[in-house]
Design a protein around this motif. Structure first.
Motif, short mmCIF file in Angstrom:
data_model
loop_
_atom_site.label_atom_id
_atom_site.label_comp_id
_atom_site.label_asym_id
_atom_site.label_seq_id
_atom_site.Cartn_x
_atom_site.Cartn_y
_atom_site.Cartn_z
N ALA A 143 55.05 -48.17 41.04
CA ALA A 143 53.99 -48.35 42.05
C ALA A 143 53.38 -47.03 42.48
CB ALA A 143 54.56 -49.09 43.27
N VAL A 144 54.21 -45.99 42.60
CA VAL A 144 53.70 -44.68 43.03
C VAL A 144 52.81 -44.07 41.94
CG1 VAL A 144 54.29 -42.37 43.83
CG2 VAL A 144 55.70 -44.30 44.52
N PHE A 145 53.25 -44.15 40.70
CA PHE A 145 52.45 -43.58 39.61
C PHE A 145 51.16 -44.38 39.38
CE2 PHE A 145 56.35 -41.30 38.30
CZ PHE A 145 55.79 -40.05 38.10
N LEU A 146 51.21 -45.67 39.62
CA LEU A 146 50.03 -46.52 39.43
C LEU A 146 48.91 -46.17 40.40
CD1 LEU A 146 48.57 -49.09 38.31
CD2 LEU A 146 49.86 -50.39 40.01
N LYS A 147 49.30 -45.77 41.60
CA LYS A 147 48.36 -45.66 42.72
C LYS A 147 47.13 -44.78 42.44
CE LYS A 147 49.25 -46.18 47.62
NZ LYS A 147 50.10 -45.85 48.74
N ASN A 148 47.30 -43.64 41.81
CA ASN A 148 46.18 -42.71 41.64
C ASN A 148 45.78 -42.51 40.19
OD1 ASN A 148 45.70 -41.54 44.51
ND2 ASN A 148 47.92 -41.59 44.26
N GLN A 149 46.06 -43.52 39.39
CA GLN A 149 45.73 -43.46 37.98
C GLN A 149 44.21 -43.42 37.78
OE1 GLN A 149 46.67 -46.20 34.17
NE2 GLN A 149 46.90 -47.23 36.10
N GLU A 150 43.75 -42.57 36.88
CA GLU A 150 42.32 -42.49 36.54
C GLU A 150 42.11 -43.09 35.16
OE1 GLU A 150 40.74 -38.65 38.95
OE2 GLU A 150 42.12 -38.21 37.32
N ALA A 151 40.87 -43.26 34.77
CA ALA A 151 40.54 -43.98 33.53
C ALA A 151 41.18 -43.37 32.29
CB ALA A 151 39.03 -44.03 33.36
N HIS A 152 41.17 -42.04 32.18
CA HIS A 152 41.71 -41.42 30.96
C HIS A 152 42.73 -40.33 31.25
CE1 HIS A 152 39.09 -43.62 28.33
NE2 HIS A 152 38.05 -43.29 29.07
N SER A 153 43.41 -40.44 32.38
CA SER A 153 44.34 -39.37 32.73
C SER A 153 45.34 -39.81 33.80
CB SER A 153 43.57 -38.15 33.25
OG SER A 153 44.45 -37.18 33.74
N MET A 154 46.55 -39.31 33.67
CA MET A 154 47.58 -39.54 34.69
C MET A 154 47.81 -38.27 35.51
SD MET A 154 48.67 -42.66 34.62
CE MET A 154 50.22 -42.56 35.53
N GLN A 155 46.98 -37.25 35.31
CA GLN A 155 47.27 -35.96 35.92
C GLN A 155 47.14 -35.97 37.45
OE1 GLN A 155 48.71 -33.91 33.50
NE2 GLN A 155 48.28 -35.86 32.51
N LYS A 156 46.09 -36.63 37.97
CA LYS A 156 45.96 -36.76 39.43
C LYS A 156 47.11 -37.60 39.99
CE LYS A 156 42.70 -37.82 43.11
NZ LYS A 156 43.31 -38.93 43.86
N SER A 157 47.50 -38.61 39.22
CA SER A 157 48.60 -39.48 39.62
C SER A 157 49.91 -38.69 39.75
CB SER A 157 48.75 -40.60 38.58
OG SER A 157 49.85 -41.40 38.89
N ILE A 158 50.15 -37.78 38.79
CA ILE A 158 51.37 -36.94 38.84
C ILE A 158 51.31 -36.02 40.07
CG2 ILE A 158 52.69 -35.13 37.66
CD1 ILE A 158 51.67 -36.36 34.97
N HIS A 159 50.13 -35.46 40.32
CA HIS A 159 49.93 -34.58 41.48
C HIS A 159 50.26 -35.33 42.78
CE1 HIS A 159 47.89 -31.80 44.25
NE2 HIS A 159 47.24 -32.84 44.73
#
Length: 254
Positions: A120-136
């Motif tokens: 749920a935490v990683f899903l929250k800030n997922q972008e179209a072609h990147s998980m980098q903001k999500s990791i941040h």
């Protein structure tokens, strides 16, 4: 090498290495010890966090972490008593020590109790072609409770120009469904198309030799460059090429 030749070559190497034999010598064997979703997530997360250096040592120390949690990581995270954390104090692998381990257990408990778990935490800030903001953003949530300041260094921040190799590797394990029995495909809410290659010295060197990476440092800018090339080869499952790049580097000395 033409684009088609490169794709054919790398696809062949993915086939060679993306199979259950790979598990025997890789830290991914640790989450494969479990069947409960949350056990797999926590075992995978903790073993990926210490995944640098000698692979045999990584595996041995990851097993030690599981032993210290009674080989029931989720149950330990959720229902440990304070005195049970004392046995983690003597754990040490490279710069990750017992204090870090205890901070991680408390942070994971907070995530499962108050944020519906890691997925749920990683899903929250997922972008179209990147998980980098999500990791941040994940790093912010992870360290929102009281913790040792030194422990923050064990989770990389891609928006601080880190390639975040270990977190990207963990995400590959959880998200990618390879139907070959290696990656788990546990997290259905996140698309494999958004994943990034776990860029390390092996995959970086091979990528440079193949001409799909020019940047010298293995940092966030290099990862963005490599991601762009791998998405051209397979936009739906770009991170499968981690098997090819890593295998060529480690097993073939390419």
């Amino acid at each position: 090498m033409t684009q088609k030749e490169l794709k054919d070559f790398l696809d062949e190497k993915v086939e060679l290495y993306n199979n259950p034999d790979f598990i025997e010598s890789d830290p991914i064997q640790i989450p494969h010890l479990f069947s409960l979703k949350e056990d797999i997530e926590i075992a995978g997360f903790l073993s990926s966090i210490i995944a640098w250096g000698n692979r045999k040592m990584i595996i041995n120390n990851s097993k030690k972490m599981m032993d210290l949690m009674g080989n029931s990581p989720y149950d330990f995270v959720m229902s440990h008593q304070d005195y049970q954390l004392e046995r983690l104090e003597n754990f040490v692998y490279r710069t990750f020590n017992g204090g870090d381990f205890i901070s991680f257990i408390k942070a994971l408990q907070n995530i499962y109790k108050n944020h519906n778990g890691l997925e749920a935490v990683f899903l929250k800030n997922q972008e179209a072609h990147s998980m980098q903001k999500s990791i941040h953003e994940f790093k912010k949530v992870f360290f929102e409770i009281e913790h040792l300041q030194r422990t923050q260094k064990h989770i990389s921040d891609p928006l601080n120009n880190s390639a975040a190799k270990r977190i990207n590797m963990f995400l590959r394990w959880m998200v990618r469904e390879d139907k070959k029995g290696v990656d788990f495909g546990l997290w259905k809410t996140i698309s494999p198309a958004t994943l990034s290659c776990p860029l390390d010295v092996h995959s970086g060197n091979v990528a440079r030799k193949l001409g799909i990476l020019t940047r010298k440092q293995n940092d966030a800018k290099a990862l963005a460059e490599l991601d762009l090339q791998l998405r051209k080869l397979d936009p739906n499952d770009p991170v499968k090429y981690d098997f090819a790049l890593f295998g060529l580097g480690v097993f073939e000395g390419f």
